[in-house]
Design a protein around this motif. Structure first.
Motif, mmCIF file in Angstrom:
data_model
loop_
_atom_site.group_PDB
_atom_site.id
_atom_site.type_symbol
_atom_site.label_atom_id
_atom_site.label_comp_id
_atom_site.label_asym_id
_atom_site.label_seq_id
_atom_site.Cartn_x
_atom_site.Cartn_y
_atom_site.Cartn_z
ATOM 1 N N LEU A 138 -2.620 -9.164 27.059
ATOM 2 C CA LEU A 138 -2.524 -8.221 26.020
ATOM 3 C C LEU A 138 -1.977 -8.511 24.670
ATOM 4 N N ALA A 139 -1.050 -9.312 24.608
ATOM 5 C CA ALA A 139 -0.629 -10.069 23.284
ATOM 6 C C ALA A 139 -1.709 -10.751 22.693
ATOM 7 N N VAL A 140 -2.511 -11.586 23.316
ATOM 8 C CA VAL A 140 -3.552 -12.425 22.675
ATOM 9 C C VAL A 140 -4.620 -11.329 22.325
ATOM 10 N N TYR A 141 -5.019 -10.482 23.062
ATOM 11 C CA TYR A 141 -6.030 -9.519 22.777
ATOM 12 C C TYR A 141 -5.774 -8.654 21.505
ATOM 13 N N HIS A 142 -4.386 -8.396 21.292
ATOM 14 C CA HIS A 142 -4.030 -7.505 20.190
ATOM 15 C C HIS A 142 -4.134 -8.774 19.021
ATOM 16 N N TYR A 143 -3.726 -9.775 19.193
ATOM 17 C CA TYR A 143 -3.578 -10.810 17.967
ATOM 18 C C TYR A 143 -5.395 -10.844 17.565
ATOM 19 N N ARG A 181 -6.527 -7.989 15.843
ATOM 20 C CA ARG A 181 -6.145 -7.846 14.258
ATOM 21 C C ARG A 181 -7.020 -8.573 13.481
ATOM 22 N N LEU A 182 -7.228 -9.919 13.840
ATOM 23 C CA LEU A 182 -8.078 -11.005 13.046
ATOM 24 C C LEU A 182 -9.342 -10.539 12.836
ATOM 25 N N ILE A 183 -10.028 -9.996 13.851
ATOM 26 C CA ILE A 183 -11.513 -9.167 13.582
ATOM 27 C C ILE A 183 -11.203 -8.050 12.669
ATOM 28 N N MET A 184 -10.298 -7.109 12.835
ATOM 29 C CA MET A 184 -10.305 -5.933 12.074
ATOM 30 C C MET A 184 -9.849 -6.540 10.890
ATOM 31 N N ASN A 185 -9.563 -7.458 10.443
ATOM 32 C CA ASN A 185 -8.833 -7.779 9.000
ATOM 33 C C ASN A 185 -9.911 -8.255 8.433
ATOM 34 N N CYS A 186 -11.102 -8.951 8.984
ATOM 35 C CA CYS A 186 -12.386 -9.255 8.371
ATOM 36 C C CYS A 186 -13.429 -8.586 8.461
ATOM 37 N N LEU A 187 -13.270 -7.565 9.384
ATOM 38 C CA LEU A 187 -14.621 -6.597 9.640
ATOM 39 C C LEU A 187 -14.235 -5.274 9.681
ATOM 40 N N SER A 188 -15.011 -4.370 9.201
ATOM 41 C CA SER A 188 -15.014 -2.990 9.175
ATOM 42 C C SER A 188 -15.530 -2.558 10.351
ATOM 43 N N GLN A 215 -14.283 -1.342 15.308
ATOM 44 C CA GLN A 215 -13.389 -1.269 16.297
ATOM 45 C C GLN A 215 -13.567 -2.506 17.174
ATOM 46 N N VAL A 216 -12.625 -2.496 17.806
ATOM 47 C CA VAL A 216 -12.471 -4.198 18.831
ATOM 48 C C VAL A 216 -12.044 -3.540 20.057
ATOM 49 N N PHE A 217 -12.719 -3.618 21.295
ATOM 50 C CA PHE A 217 -12.196 -3.494 22.445
ATOM 51 C C PHE A 217 -12.414 -4.615 23.539
ATOM 52 N N THR A 218 -11.708 -4.574 24.436
ATOM 53 C CA THR A 218 -11.800 -5.557 25.336
ATOM 54 C C THR A 218 -12.626 -5.117 26.742
ATOM 55 N N PHE A 219 -13.273 -5.940 27.452
ATOM 56 C CA PHE A 219 -14.096 -5.570 28.636
ATOM 57 C C PHE A 219 -14.000 -6.486 29.676
ATOM 58 N N GLY A 220 -14.552 -6.317 30.797
ATOM 59 C CA GLY A 220 -14.611 -7.430 32.018
ATOM 60 C C GLY A 220 -13.139 -7.199 32.956
ATOM 61 N N SER A 221 -13.162 -8.405 33.410
ATOM 62 C CA SER A 221 -12.097 -8.539 34.217
ATOM 63 C C SER A 221 -10.864 -8.201 33.741
ATOM 64 N N VAL A 222 -10.390 -8.173 32.581
ATOM 65 C CA VAL A 222 -9.125 -8.149 32.004
ATOM 66 C C VAL A 222 -8.704 -6.516 32.340
ATOM 67 N N PRO A 223 -9.620 -5.721 31.552
ATOM 68 C CA PRO A 223 -9.025 -4.097 31.749
ATOM 69 C C PRO A 223 -9.133 -3.797 33.176
ATOM 70 N N ASP A 264 -10.844 -15.589 31.551
ATOM 71 C CA ASP A 264 -10.825 -15.394 30.141
ATOM 72 C C ASP A 264 -10.830 -14.119 29.667
ATOM 73 N N ILE A 265 -10.622 -13.774 28.488
ATOM 74 C CA ILE A 265 -10.626 -12.522 27.802
ATOM 75 C C ILE A 265 -11.993 -12.057 27.009
#
Length: 234
Positions: A50-55, A58-65, A67-75, A84-85
């Motif tokens: 969760l910490a890696v995903y949030h990191y 934030r990186l992606i949303m700072n350079c792109l307008s 929304q960012v989500f996770t999918f696959g086996s992690v959620p 992997d994530i």
């Protein structure tokens, strides 16, 4: 256990069914539960991912307008300790679809070179396949970043619904974890990036086995055994 399969080819059911000693099988299922408890997601692995995903988010949303989500086996909570994530960014801009990869790659490479980065980033790669992916390693966890992967989120919702339908203390998810572990650590046949079976294909095979045997399994090991035998008749 007297399981009656359906959906198999003619004359195939006799080759995948046999009676098992309930008491002895219960002991084996108990040992299997202990194994799954050691490799399934836990509080530490959940917090770390969760910490890696949030990191990364934030990186992606700072350079792109976007929304960012996770999918696959992690959620879905069916990842292995080496899993992997999968992250996907969503944006409506046509221009963004063309430039997102370069912007995200540049942001990750800056983090890779920074001594003050929040997390250790390394091995940033831009894979220009049919589905473009930015692959990197963050705190020794592989992260795959894609763009507008609606199918990944739809699959996540579908598998969650299946798990809720089967219920029985997440028997579907526990079966996936056990079979994934065998495919990855023992048989070495799991890994779409290496031309091997994909996780999604494996999940569909597990779901098919649940359908064939009318959700009559006592535990993940019984499903695992039926999957190994039943795959010859798919």
């Amino acid at each position: 256990m007297g399981m009656v399969p359906n959906g198999l080819l003619p004359n195939a059911s006799a080759g995948v069914t046999r009676r098992l000693d309930p008491e002895r099988w219960a002991v084996v299922e108990g040992r299997t539960a202990e194994l799954i408890a050691r490799i399934q997601p836990n509080e530490h692995s959940e917090g770390r991912r969760l910490a890696v995903y949030h990191y990364v988010q934030r990186l992606i949303m700072n350079c792109l307008s976007c929304q960012v989500f996770t999918f696959g086996s992690v959620p879905l909570k069916t990842y292995l300790p080496d899993g992997d994530i999968d992250v996907t960014a969503f944006g409506n801009s046509e221009e963004l679809k063309e430039i997102w990869a370069n912007l995200v790659r540049d942001a990750l490479e800056r983090e890779e070179k920074s001594e003050n980065a929040e997390f250790h980033v390394k091995e940033v790669q831009y894979i220009q396949a049919e589905v473009k992916i930015i692959k990197c390693i963050v705190e020794n966890i592989v992260v795959d970043i894609s763009f507008n992967q609606v199918g990944g989120l739809c699959t996540l919702c579908f598998l969650e619904e299946i798990d809720n339908l089967i219920s029985r203390n997440h028997l579907f998810k526990r079966s996936i974890i056990l079979i994934k572990a065998w495919c990855f650590y023992e048989s070495r046949i799991l890994g779409a990036h290496h031309g091997l079976i994909s996780t999604y294909a494996l999940e569909m095979l597990v779901l098919y086995i649940f359908h064939v045997f009318n959700n009559s399994f006592t535990g993940p090991l019984e499903n695992f055994s039926a999957t190994l035998i039943g795959r010859n008749f798919v």
